[in-house]
Design an enzyme around this catalytic site. Sequence first.
Site, PDB file in Angstrom:
ATOM      1  N   LEU A   7     -30.225  69.729 -42.719  1.00  0.00           N
ATOM      2  CA  LEU A   7     -31.662  69.751 -42.470  1.00  0.00           C
ATOM      3  C   LEU A   7     -31.993  69.411 -41.019  1.00  0.00           C
ATOM      4  O   LEU A   7     -32.821  70.075 -40.393  1.00  0.00           O
ATOM      5  CB  LEU A   7     -32.363  68.768 -43.408  1.00  0.00           C
ATOM      6  CG  LEU A   7     -32.500  69.213 -44.867  1.00  0.00           C
ATOM      7  CD1 LEU A   7     -32.877  68.023 -45.744  1.00  0.00           C
ATOM      8  CD2 LEU A   7     -33.535  70.318 -45.012  1.00  0.00           C
ATOM      9  N   TYR A  57     -29.270  54.498 -53.152  1.00  0.00           N
ATOM     10  CA  TYR A  57     -29.955  55.582 -52.447  1.00  0.00           C
ATOM     11  C   TYR A  57     -31.415  55.682 -52.900  1.00  0.00           C
ATOM     12  O   TYR A  57     -32.332  55.810 -52.080  1.00  0.00           O
ATOM     13  CB  TYR A  57     -29.208  56.883 -52.714  1.00  0.00           C
ATOM     14  CG  TYR A  57     -29.756  58.096 -52.004  1.00  0.00           C
ATOM     15  CD1 TYR A  57     -29.502  58.313 -50.654  1.00  0.00           C
ATOM     16  CD2 TYR A  57     -30.511  59.036 -52.693  1.00  0.00           C
ATOM     17  CE1 TYR A  57     -29.998  59.436 -49.995  1.00  0.00           C
ATOM     18  CE2 TYR A  57     -31.005  60.160 -52.052  1.00  0.00           C
ATOM     19  CZ  TYR A  57     -30.750  60.352 -50.706  1.00  0.00           C
ATOM     20  OH  TYR A  57     -31.250  61.469 -50.072  1.00  0.00           O
ATOM     21  N   LYS A  70     -34.691  55.081 -50.513  1.00  0.00           N
ATOM     22  CA  LYS A  70     -35.656  56.154 -50.325  1.00  0.00           C
ATOM     23  C   LYS A  70     -37.042  55.775 -50.836  1.00  0.00           C
ATOM     24  O   LYS A  70     -38.061  56.189 -50.277  1.00  0.00           O
ATOM     25  CB  LYS A  70     -35.161  57.431 -51.008  1.00  0.00           C
ATOM     26  CG  LYS A  70     -33.961  58.067 -50.318  1.00  0.00           C
ATOM     27  CD  LYS A  70     -34.259  58.415 -48.860  1.00  0.00           C
ATOM     28  CE  LYS A  70     -33.204  59.287 -48.235  1.00  0.00           C
ATOM     29  NZ  LYS A  70     -33.482  59.583 -46.812  1.00  0.00           N
TER      30      LYS A  70
END
Length: 301
Positions: free
Chosen positions: A19, A171, A175
């Site tokens: 990305l 994770y 996030k």
Amino acid sequence: MTGICNGRVVVITGAGRGLGREYALAFAAEGARVVVNDIGTSLDGEGTDASPAQQVVDEIHAAGGQAIANGEDVADWDGAGRLVAAGIDAFGQVDIVVNNAGIVRDRMFVSATVEEWDATMHVHLRGHFCVARHAVNHWRARHKAGEQVDGRIINTTSGAGLQGSIAQAAYSTAKGGIAALTLVQAVELGRYGITANALAPSARTRMTEQAFADKMAVTEGSFDVQHPANIAPVVVWLGSSESADVTGCIFELEGGRITIEDGWHLGATTDAGKRWKPDDVGEAVHKLIAEQRPARPVWGT
């Protein structure tokens, strides 16, 4: 090269692959000058390699754009300061920070280790904090000097952070924290001419190819929904001056789909008007749960 980010300067972390690489190329194509930051680690955060960042810079130069490579560790306070300073030294200022760098240490919670937990929090949460904090120092100083600032913080959360994901406790937690950080940044920093938004992108990357192999498979002969370049146009627009009135939003992006997350809302409520008795709480809670709009399921369930 001219476009909606003509003359603006963007720092993109984790921009050597996936990305981040697509963001860097897209920003450059729209006239931005790009600081391509990537330490070149493995998926789990091990090792270093300067070549991915330099390769992206070479691609930008070949297309007629302006870019520099940077290998600072975004989670190191002084290194993050040097990263922002590199953009200022090379191009005169910084206008946009795209916090994209991250690692993953997938593990069921019952097997997770404190070392894996700390490593994940270090890169995601501390990395997002350090780079943005140094950029805000730069923007705040310019604002105090009477300059009209048009700063952008673009963070990276995840569907895992918004609804949880099996085998990704660390994770998901990191996030989710980034999503909350974005809301606070948006409210606190608007007075200086800074917006803050976050992305929850779904696209083919080193992380997602392992976790969701079937979903991320290349679609032959039709629109490749999971190609990471699909996410870049929204990110570039958020970095442009055209997005000055958009802040505090969480964008979920996949293929050609743009969704703005609905956020936390006050749900079903009951009020006894007095102190509850423990025996009465269960009935009240189950009644509230029955009235609630169902939550999105945890990924992997």
